[in-house]
Design a protein around this motif. Structure first.
Motif, PDB file in Angstrom:
ATOM      1  N   GLU A  18       6.162  -3.513 -48.532  1.00  0.00           N
ATOM      2  CA  GLU A  18       6.621  -2.594 -47.490  1.00  0.00           C
ATOM      3  C   GLU A  18       8.146  -2.592 -47.399  1.00  0.00           C
ATOM      4  OE1 GLU A  18       4.783  -0.554 -45.478  1.00  0.00           O
ATOM      5  OE2 GLU A  18       3.069  -1.141 -46.708  1.00  0.00           O
ATOM      6  N   PRO A  19       8.749  -1.429 -47.208  1.00  0.00           N
ATOM      7  CA  PRO A  19      10.198  -1.365 -47.009  1.00  0.00           C
ATOM      8  C   PRO A  19      10.622  -2.220 -45.812  1.00  0.00           C
ATOM      9  CG  PRO A  19       9.289   0.824 -47.348  1.00  0.00           C
ATOM     10  CD  PRO A  19       8.125  -0.115 -47.197  1.00  0.00           C
ATOM     11  N   ASN A  20      11.733  -2.872 -45.950  1.00  0.00           N
ATOM     12  CA  ASN A  20      12.336  -3.703 -44.905  1.00  0.00           C
ATOM     13  C   ASN A  20      11.450  -4.872 -44.483  1.00  0.00           C
ATOM     14  OD1 ASN A  20      14.689  -2.013 -44.718  1.00  0.00           O
ATOM     15  ND2 ASN A  20      13.377  -0.553 -43.662  1.00  0.00           N
ATOM     16  N   SER A  21      10.587  -5.336 -45.388  1.00  0.00           N
ATOM     17  CA  SER A  21       9.709  -6.458 -45.049  1.00  0.00           C
ATOM     18  C   SER A  21      10.210  -7.790 -45.590  1.00  0.00           C
ATOM     19  CB  SER A  21       8.298  -6.201 -45.582  1.00  0.00           C
ATOM     20  OG  SER A  21       8.295  -6.156 -47.003  1.00  0.00           O
ATOM     21  N   LEU A  22      11.215  -7.760 -46.468  1.00  0.00           N
ATOM     22  CA  LEU A  22      11.715  -8.978 -47.085  1.00  0.00           C
ATOM     23  C   LEU A  22      13.144  -9.261 -46.650  1.00  0.00           C
ATOM     24  CD1 LEU A  22      10.406  -8.374 -50.717  1.00  0.00           C
ATOM     25  CD2 LEU A  22       9.240  -9.530 -48.827  1.00  0.00           C
TER      26      LEU A  22
END
Length: 82
Positions: A18-22
């Protein structure tokens, strides 16, 4: 090139992340999507986006996304010095 941009590229390269999950401190090999295909996608992304190649042993010594980013920077510096 900055660490946040690298993290976004990593998220885009690995299917199902998912985008912006890491974060830079994410242990990449512990994300559920990490497998041999993810490894190949990561190596291809690094080659195309950053124009350096890293080896399997180099990558095995990296634990976090920050470590991979530092490895890319070191390889870029080596290439510039050559």
């Amino acid at each position: 090139m900055d660490i946040d941009q690298f993290v976004r590229h990593f998220e885009e390269a690995i299917e199902g992340v998912e985008p912006n999950s890491l974060t830079p401190d994410t242990q990449y090999h512990k994300i559920p999507q990490w497998d041999s295909l993810a490894l190949l996608c990561l190596l291809a992304m690094i080659d195309s986006e950053y124009e350096v190649q890293i080896s399997g042993p180099d990558l095995r010594n990296a634990d976090t996304l920050r470590d991979i980013f530092a490895l890319i920077q070191a390889k870029k510096q080596e290439a510039a010095a050559a």
